[in-house]
Design a protein around this motif. Structure first.
Motif, PDB file in Angstrom:
ATOM      1  N   PRO A  85     -37.605  24.657 -69.342  1.00 49.80           N
ATOM      2  CA  PRO A  85     -38.489  23.696 -70.000  1.00 49.80           C
ATOM      3  C   PRO A  85     -38.154  23.563 -71.477  1.00 49.80           C
ATOM      4  O   PRO A  85     -37.841  24.544 -72.151  1.00 49.80           O
ATOM      5  CB  PRO A  85     -39.877  24.303 -69.781  1.00 49.80           C
ATOM      6  CG  PRO A  85     -39.737  25.150 -68.554  1.00 49.80           C
ATOM      7  CD  PRO A  85     -38.338  25.706 -68.615  1.00 49.80           C
ATOM      8  N   ASP A  86     -38.213  22.329 -71.979  1.00 54.30           N
ATOM      9  CA  ASP A  86     -37.831  22.067 -73.369  1.00 54.30           C
ATOM     10  C   ASP A  86     -38.851  21.129 -74.004  1.00 54.30           C
ATOM     11  O   ASP A  86     -39.059  20.017 -73.517  1.00 54.30           O
ATOM     12  CB  ASP A  86     -36.434  21.442 -73.421  1.00 54.30           C
ATOM     13  CG  ASP A  86     -35.997  21.120 -74.835  1.00 54.30           C
ATOM     14  OD1 ASP A  86     -36.199  21.966 -75.714  1.00 54.30           O
ATOM     15  OD2 ASP A  86     -35.481  20.011 -75.051  1.00 54.30           O
ATOM     16  N   VAL A  87     -39.494  21.583 -75.072  1.00 57.92           N
ATOM     17  CA  VAL A  87     -40.568  20.807 -75.689  1.00 57.92           C
ATOM     18  C   VAL A  87     -40.033  19.554 -76.380  1.00 57.92           C
ATOM     19  O   VAL A  87     -40.753  18.577 -76.530  1.00 57.92           O
ATOM     20  CB  VAL A  87     -41.363  21.662 -76.708  1.00 57.92           C
ATOM     21  CG1 VAL A  87     -42.071  22.793 -76.004  1.00 57.92           C
ATOM     22  CG2 VAL A  87     -40.448  22.209 -77.808  1.00 57.92           C
ATOM     23  N   GLU A  93     -41.329   8.831 -72.810  1.00 57.55           N
ATOM     24  CA  GLU A  93     -40.087   8.105 -72.577  1.00 57.55           C
ATOM     25  C   GLU A  93     -39.068   8.900 -71.785  1.00 57.55           C
ATOM     26  O   GLU A  93     -38.013   8.387 -71.424  1.00 57.55           O
ATOM     27  CB  GLU A  93     -39.451   7.685 -73.911  1.00 57.55           C
ATOM     28  CG  GLU A  93     -40.276   6.700 -74.725  1.00 57.55           C
ATOM     29  CD  GLU A  93     -40.961   7.388 -75.902  1.00 57.55           C
ATOM     30  OE1 GLU A  93     -41.142   8.619 -75.831  1.00 57.55           O
ATOM     31  OE2 GLU A  93     -41.297   6.685 -76.875  1.00 57.55           O
ATOM     32  N   VAL A  94     -39.351  10.191 -71.530  1.00 54.21           N
ATOM     33  CA  VAL A  94     -38.366  11.066 -70.880  1.00 54.21           C
ATOM     34  C   VAL A  94     -39.019  11.784 -69.704  1.00 54.21           C
ATOM     35  O   VAL A  94     -40.124  12.304 -69.809  1.00 54.21           O
ATOM     36  CB  VAL A  94     -37.800  12.102 -71.874  1.00 54.21           C
ATOM     37  CG1 VAL A  94     -36.763  12.989 -71.186  1.00 54.21           C
ATOM     38  CG2 VAL A  94     -37.187  11.419 -73.091  1.00 54.21           C
ATOM     39  N   ILE A  95     -38.315  11.791 -68.568  1.00 55.44           N
ATOM     40  CA  ILE A  95     -38.738  12.577 -67.406  1.00 55.44           C
ATOM     41  C   ILE A  95     -37.853  13.810 -67.336  1.00 55.44           C
ATOM     42  O   ILE A  95     -36.635  13.705 -67.215  1.00 55.44           O
ATOM     43  CB  ILE A  95     -38.623  11.762 -66.107  1.00 55.44           C
ATOM     44  CG1 ILE A  95     -39.557  10.550 -66.134  1.00 55.44           C
ATOM     45  CG2 ILE A  95     -38.932  12.642 -64.896  1.00 55.44           C
ATOM     46  CD1 ILE A  95     -39.421   9.642 -64.938  1.00 55.44           C
ATOM     47  N   ASN A  96     -38.480  14.969 -67.434  1.00 51.77           N
ATOM     48  CA  ASN A  96     -37.764  16.246 -67.408  1.00 51.77           C
ATOM     49  C   ASN A  96     -37.737  16.822 -65.999  1.00 51.77           C
ATOM     50  O   ASN A  96     -38.766  16.917 -65.335  1.00 51.77           O
ATOM     51  CB  ASN A  96     -38.474  17.260 -68.316  1.00 51.77           C
ATOM     52  CG  ASN A  96     -37.850  17.338 -69.684  1.00 51.77           C
ATOM     53  OD1 ASN A  96     -36.682  17.630 -69.819  1.00 51.77           O
ATOM     54  ND2 ASN A  96     -38.653  17.065 -70.698  1.00 51.77           N
ATOM     55  N   HIS A  97     -36.569  17.220 -65.544  1.00 50.52           N
ATOM     56  CA  HIS A  97     -36.430  17.985 -64.311  1.00 50.52           C
ATOM     57  C   HIS A  97     -35.826  19.328 -64.693  1.00 50.52           C
ATOM     58  O   HIS A  97     -34.799  19.373 -65.376  1.00 50.52           O
ATOM     59  CB  HIS A  97     -35.511  17.281 -63.315  1.00 50.52           C
ATOM     60  CG  HIS A  97     -35.973  15.918 -62.914  1.00 50.52           C
ATOM     61  ND1 HIS A  97     -36.941  15.696 -61.957  1.00 50.52           N
ATOM     62  CD2 HIS A  97     -35.590  14.684 -63.358  1.00 50.52           C
ATOM     63  CE1 HIS A  97     -37.130  14.396 -61.811  1.00 50.52           C
ATOM     64  NE2 HIS A  97     -36.326  13.766 -62.652  1.00 50.52           N
ATOM     65  N   VAL A  98     -36.458  20.409 -64.283  1.00 51.90           N
ATOM     66  CA  VAL A  98     -35.942  21.743 -64.596  1.00 51.90           C
ATOM     67  C   VAL A  98     -35.196  22.268 -63.371  1.00 51.90           C
ATOM     68  O   VAL A  98     -35.771  22.407 -62.288  1.00 51.90           O
ATOM     69  CB  VAL A  98     -37.079  22.705 -64.986  1.00 51.90           C
ATOM     70  CG1 VAL A  98     -36.519  24.092 -65.273  1.00 51.90           C
ATOM     71  CG2 VAL A  98     -37.832  22.173 -66.196  1.00 51.90           C
ATOM     72  N   ALA A  99     -33.904  22.526 -63.555  1.00 47.69           N
ATOM     73  CA  ALA A  99     -33.076  23.022 -62.457  1.00 47.69           C
ATOM     74  C   ALA A  99     -31.783  23.584 -63.022  1.00 47.69           C
ATOM     75  O   ALA A  99     -31.397  23.271 -64.149  1.00 47.69           O
ATOM     76  CB  ALA A  99     -32.772  21.895 -61.463  1.00 47.69           C
ATOM     77  N   ASP A 100     -31.128  24.421 -62.244  1.00 49.99           N
ATOM     78  CA  ASP A 100     -29.829  24.948 -62.656  1.00 49.99           C
ATOM     79  C   ASP A 100     -28.811  23.814 -62.707  1.00 49.99           C
ATOM     80  O   ASP A 100     -28.788  22.936 -61.827  1.00 49.99           O
ATOM     81  CB  ASP A 100     -29.341  26.010 -61.666  1.00 49.99           C
ATOM     82  CG  ASP A 100     -30.169  27.288 -61.750  1.00 49.99           C
ATOM     83  OD1 ASP A 100     -30.737  27.544 -62.832  1.00 49.99           O
ATOM     84  OD2 ASP A 100     -30.248  28.007 -60.743  1.00 49.99           O
ATOM     85  N   VAL A 101     -27.976  23.811 -63.727  1.00 51.08           N
ATOM     86  CA  VAL A 101     -26.929  22.798 -63.871  1.00 51.08           C
ATOM     87  C   VAL A 101     -25.611  23.520 -64.147  1.00 51.08           C
ATOM     88  O   VAL A 101     -25.224  23.711 -65.298  1.00 51.08           O
ATOM     89  CB  VAL A 101     -27.241  21.809 -65.014  1.00 51.08           C
ATOM     90  CG1 VAL A 101     -26.313  20.609 -64.926  1.00 51.08           C
ATOM     91  CG2 VAL A 101     -28.694  21.356 -64.983  1.00 51.08           C
TER      92      VAL A 101
END
Length: 282
Positions: A85-87, A93-101
């Motif tokens: 997660p990143d504040v 305006e941004v949709i955050n998805h948290v996952a390994d990349v």
């Protein structure tokens, strides 16, 4: 394009000047020349430069648009995937998805970190409704950015992971021969309603030779399904369509035409028509 608070702190611009019509706000704290055309890619560039955590990347529908086959509009939220997660990117305006990349799933496109075509298809299949995902993955296949065997191999390596079953459902419905998003939507709607899987871009011949290539077809019953976009209302196109329809009917084919309004608002009636036509042709 620049970061407003940084520019103010450096004495390059005042808060009052920043509010003038000369500048356009792209996202929280980020501005650009008001004469610069706003596209989804420009907004992706703003996020990538000023609001993306280390190790993150443009993903989902935004990645699809940067890679080429996407359909995002300028006002659509920018989608990103981040390892934690990143504040900074928590905005409307941004949709955050948290996952390994993993690094193998990342590439650079015009200076922006973007998920690879295969990873983008995987994410689309996990994050979007089935029909929306199929539309976009169809476009990846049609454009040659991925192949069906590559999708299958990628899915096999991730079997058992969260979202793998959803992706498998999407993969079973994709077809790289689809020539428009609405054609994909129509095909998926038929299959999900329980109708047989239709052939895509089917070529029809009669004794004199080639007659037409139809969007969808049930060759065993000589039923063709055509999606008619707005351009079919053009007078010259209408004349060509009628000549084509006459030849198809003379060759023994029943042609069912579908418009965007019908697909969106009258699908049950359309499905009844198709089921009735199949019953008669059987």
């Amino acid at each position: 394009m620049f970061h407003g608070p940084t520019a103010i702190a450096a004495g390059l611009i005042t808060q009052a000047q920043l509010r003038s019509p000369a500048w356009r706000r792209l996202l929280r704290g980020v501005y650009a020349d008001a004469d610069l055309p706003v596209t989804h890619e420009l907004r992706c560039r703003a996020v990538a430069r000023y609001a993306l955590a280390t190790g993150g990347a443009l993903a989902g529908r935004s990645a699809a648009t940067i890679l080429g086959p996407g359909l995002s509009e300028p006002q659509d939220p920018v989608e990103v995937v981040v390892p934690a997660p990143d504040v900074r990117s928590r905005t409307s305006e941004v949709i955050n998805h948290v996952a390994d990349v993993p690094p193998a799933d990342l590439c650079q496109v015009r200076g922006m970190p973007v998920t690879t075509p295969l990873r983008t298809c995987w994410d689309l299949g996990r994050w979007l409704p089935v029909t929306d995902a199929v539309v976009l993955v169809d476009r990846f296949l049609q454009s040659g950015l991925v192949t069906a065997p590559e999708l299958a191999a990628y899915a096999a390596r991730r079997k058992g992971l969260h979202g793998a079953a959803r992706f498998a459902s999407v993969s079973s419905l994709v077809d790289g021969r689809a020539e428009s998003p609405q054609e994909s939507r129509l095909r998926v709607a038929l299959v999900l309603a329980g109708l047989p899987i239709p052939q895509v871009q089917w070529k029809i011949h009669d004794a004199a030779g080639f007659v037409a290539r139809v969007d969808l077809a049930y060759p065993a019953w000589r039923i063709a399904i055509e999606y008619d976009g707005v351009w079919h209302a053009n007078a010259d196109q209408l004349s060509r369509d009628r000549r084509r329809l006459n030849r198809l009917q003379a060759a023994g084919w029943l042609v069912i035409h579908v418009t965007s309004d019908r697909l969106r608002n009258d699908l049950p009636s359309l499905l009844n028509e198709l089921n009735g036509a199949i019953a008669v042709r059987r």
